[in-house]
Scaffold this motif. Sequence first.
Motif, PDB file in Angstrom:
ATOM      1  N   PRO A  56      11.575 -46.480 -31.208  1.00 36.46           N
ATOM      2  CA  PRO A  56      11.667 -46.969 -32.584  1.00 36.46           C
ATOM      3  C   PRO A  56      10.899 -46.135 -33.593  1.00 36.46           C
ATOM      4  N   HIS A  57       9.833 -45.448 -33.155  1.00 38.36           N
ATOM      5  CA  HIS A  57       9.047 -44.658 -34.105  1.00 38.36           C
ATOM      6  C   HIS A  57       9.758 -43.380 -34.507  1.00 38.36           C
ATOM      7  N   SER A  58      10.671 -42.875 -33.669  1.00 42.29           N
ATOM      8  CA  SER A  58      11.339 -41.609 -33.976  1.00 42.29           C
ATOM      9  C   SER A  58      12.832 -41.772 -34.250  1.00 42.29           C
ATOM     10  N   GLU A  59      13.487 -42.665 -33.519  1.00 40.29           N
ATOM     11  CA  GLU A  59      14.922 -42.847 -33.697  1.00 40.29           C
ATOM     12  C   GLU A  59      15.288 -44.329 -33.578  1.00 40.29           C
ATOM     13  N   PRO A  60      15.072 -45.088 -34.633  1.00 44.88           N
ATOM     14  CA  PRO A  60      15.374 -46.525 -34.607  1.00 44.88           C
ATOM     15  C   PRO A  60      16.814 -46.788 -34.167  1.00 44.88           C
ATOM     16  N   ILE A  61      17.005 -47.858 -33.435  1.00 45.13           N
ATOM     17  CA  ILE A  61      18.300 -48.147 -32.825  1.00 45.13           C
ATOM     18  C   ILE A  61      19.250 -48.885 -33.779  1.00 45.13           C
ATOM     19  N   GLY A  62      18.693 -49.432 -34.861  1.00 45.99           N
ATOM     20  CA  GLY A  62      19.494 -50.221 -35.797  1.00 45.99           C
ATOM     21  C   GLY A  62      20.737 -49.514 -36.314  1.00 45.99           C
ATOM     22  N   PRO A  63      20.627 -48.257 -36.779  1.00 45.34           N
ATOM     23  CA  PRO A  63      21.820 -47.571 -37.284  1.00 45.34           C
ATOM     24  C   PRO A  63      22.931 -47.461 -36.245  1.00 45.34           C
ATOM     25  N   PHE A  64      22.573 -47.208 -34.988  1.00 37.57           N
ATOM     26  CA  PHE A  64      23.582 -47.131 -33.933  1.00 37.57           C
ATOM     27  C   PHE A  64      24.335 -48.459 -33.826  1.00 37.57           C
ATOM     28  N   VAL A  65      23.596 -49.547 -33.849  1.00 38.81           N
ATOM     29  CA  VAL A  65      24.191 -50.870 -33.700  1.00 38.81           C
ATOM     30  C   VAL A  65      25.142 -51.169 -34.857  1.00 38.81           C
ATOM     31  N   ARG A  66      24.693 -50.897 -36.077  1.00 42.55           N
ATOM     32  CA  ARG A  66      25.502 -51.221 -37.249  1.00 42.55           C
ATOM     33  C   ARG A  66      26.771 -50.370 -37.311  1.00 42.55           C
ATOM     34  N   ILE A  67      26.636 -49.092 -37.017  1.00 37.70           N
ATOM     35  CA  ILE A  67      27.809 -48.214 -37.110  1.00 37.70           C
ATOM     36  C   ILE A  67      28.767 -48.477 -35.954  1.00 37.70           C
ATOM     37  N   ALA A  68      28.236 -48.807 -34.774  1.00 40.33           N
ATOM     38  CA  ALA A  68      29.112 -49.176 -33.652  1.00 40.33           C
ATOM     39  C   ALA A  68      30.000 -50.347 -34.039  1.00 40.33           C
ATOM     40  N   ARG A  69      29.402 -51.334 -34.675  1.00 40.63           N
ATOM     41  CA  ARG A  69      30.180 -52.519 -35.071  1.00 40.63           C
ATOM     42  C   ARG A  69      31.210 -52.179 -36.146  1.00 40.63           C
ATOM     43  N   GLN A  70      30.848 -51.274 -37.045  1.00 42.68           N
ATOM     44  CA  GLN A  70      31.804 -50.863 -38.073  1.00 42.68           C
ATOM     45  C   GLN A  70      32.993 -50.131 -37.447  1.00 42.68           C
ATOM     46  N   LEU A  71      32.718 -49.238 -36.525  1.00 43.23           N
ATOM     47  CA  LEU A  71      33.788 -48.496 -35.852  1.00 43.23           C
ATOM     48  C   LEU A  71      34.695 -49.438 -35.063  1.00 43.23           C
ATOM     49  N   GLN A  72      34.078 -50.371 -34.366  1.00 41.22           N
ATOM     50  CA  GLN A  72      34.867 -51.346 -33.593  1.00 41.22           C
ATOM     51  C   GLN A  72      35.764 -52.169 -34.515  1.00 41.22           C
ATOM     52  N   GLY A  73      35.278 -52.480 -35.713  1.00 39.81           N
ATOM     53  CA  GLY A  73      36.066 -53.232 -36.674  1.00 39.81           C
ATOM     54  C   GLY A  73      37.301 -52.494 -37.151  1.00 39.81           C
ATOM     55  N   LEU A  74      37.296 -51.170 -37.000  1.00 43.74           N
ATOM     56  CA  LEU A  74      38.451 -50.351 -37.380  1.00 43.74           C
ATOM     57  C   LEU A  74      39.399 -50.124 -36.203  1.00 43.74           C
ATOM     58  N   GLY A  75      39.082 -50.733 -35.050  1.00 47.07           N
ATOM     59  CA  GLY A  75      39.909 -50.528 -33.869  1.00 47.07           C
ATOM     60  C   GLY A  75      39.582 -49.256 -33.115  1.00 47.07           C
ATOM     61  N   LEU A  76      38.421 -48.654 -33.435  1.00 44.07           N
ATOM     62  CA  LEU A  76      37.980 -47.437 -32.742  1.00 44.07           C
ATOM     63  C   LEU A  76      37.022 -47.811 -31.617  1.00 44.07           C
ATOM     64  N   SER A  77      36.874 -46.912 -30.661  1.00 42.71           N
ATOM     65  CA  SER A  77      36.109 -47.220 -29.450  1.00 42.71           C
ATOM     66  C   SER A  77      34.688 -46.669 -29.514  1.00 42.71           C
ATOM     67  N   ALA A  78      33.806 -47.462 -30.105  1.00 46.71           N
ATOM     68  CA  ALA A  78      32.370 -47.263 -29.926  1.00 46.71           C
ATOM     69  C   ALA A  78      31.951 -48.166 -28.766  1.00 46.71           C
ATOM     70  N   PRO A  79      30.901 -47.820 -28.034  1.00 52.47           N
ATOM     71  CA  PRO A  79      30.502 -48.653 -26.894  1.00 52.47           C
ATOM     72  C   PRO A  79      30.205 -50.091 -27.308  1.00 52.47           C
ATOM     73  N   ALA A  80      30.725 -51.044 -26.532  1.00 54.41           N
ATOM     74  CA  ALA A  80      30.409 -52.451 -26.774  1.00 54.41           C
ATOM     75  C   ALA A  80      28.920 -52.686 -26.548  1.00 54.41           C
ATOM     76  N   LEU A  81      28.348 -53.612 -27.308  1.00 55.85           N
ATOM     77  CA  LEU A  81      26.917 -53.904 -27.250  1.00 55.85           C
ATOM     78  C   LEU A  81      26.712 -55.221 -26.510  1.00 55.85           C
ATOM     79  N   LEU A  82      26.103 -55.147 -25.334  1.00 54.73           N
ATOM     80  CA  LEU A  82      25.893 -56.364 -24.538  1.00 54.73           C
ATOM     81  C   LEU A  82      24.625 -57.084 -24.961  1.00 54.73           C
ATOM     82  N   GLN A  83      23.544 -56.336 -25.143  1.00 55.66           N
ATOM     83  CA  GLN A  83      22.273 -56.926 -25.566  1.00 55.66           C
ATOM     84  C   GLN A  83      21.467 -55.867 -26.293  1.00 55.66           C
TER      85      GLN A  83
END
Length: 355
Positions: A56-83
């Motif tokens: 978290p101090h160097s590469e926070p995970i939040g942006p990955f989570v938010r953009i993954a969900r945006q891509l999935q919303g477009l029908g594109l294949s970003a990895p599903a987030l289990l937890q």
Amino acid sequence: MTDALASLPTREDQRAAFLARAGFAKAVLVALPADASTRRYFRLDGAGLLLMDSPPHSEPIGPFVRIARQLQGLGLSAPALLQVDEEAGLALIEDFGHDTYTRLLAAGHPESELYHLAVDTLVVLHRAAPAAELAPYDKQRLADEYRLFIDWYVPLLVGKETAQALRDEYLALFADACGDVAKRREALVLRDFHVDNLMLLQGRKGVATCGLLDFQDALVGAAAYDLMSLLEDARRDVPEALRKALIKHYLLQRPELDARRFLEDYRRLAAQRHAKVLGIFVRLAGRDGKHAYLAHLPRTLGLFVRALDAEAFAPLREWLDRHVPGWRDELPAETLATLRETPYRLVQGSSHGHV
């Protein structure tokens, strides 16, 4: 103080606790090869999942989570987030398997098929309005990247002090060339769209068969960037006939675009990216001891020289000819040998860089 520090949970402890909370306390982790960042990935043996460890101090995970969900919303294949535990920088995500474009191409998979799928994926992405909350790929961010050439690569040719003295003129000339494209707010720009970060997924249809990785640094900018990143790859040669065919394939699907302006953006961003990558590859080798990237310097330099043939870069090209002798030539063997020595320092900076 020492006892207090010793009692703090290690990163390994944090990973174990996270997995236990997710119901995978007994999972066997297999570390995947690291890239140019501080993120690490572990495969949960037999579970079809990856543990993503993003400090978290160097590469926070939040942006990955938010953009993954945006891509999935477009029908594109970003990895599903289990937890996800954003505070700890840990996530359990879908494991796309082993079929990266890089592996498939090395095994002889039809090149045109994979690249056309990737371009079709970009078309879907670029037809969608980019998320308003994302930061822009503006002139400052572009400059932060093309400055890496003057900060890391040019000192190998003219020395550190001379490069520092030339820095302001170089930055001003590059800024002039990129002034227009820096204003684009057309699309979500994934910024690392190339064969190492694309996968072929079985059992899906259409663009969903193209798996997307390493998109957490996405910004809003010019649509031409990711197409250029795919087709002007620092890691592998893309045949010129295929490159031209794919640009045409993209533009035919987007008749609403001003094709001439798009191609001009492509050329300017190519110069910007190749300047960045040349600097990053030198930094990764000379500072971080990641010498494998040196093998890609000749290809990247060739792409950079070609990009600077664009009319917009005539002032910068002529300036480099005057002030940085040999900038068009591959680095001498003795310079490369020095880069392979440890420790080696030119300037200080972050170890993160996407290439």
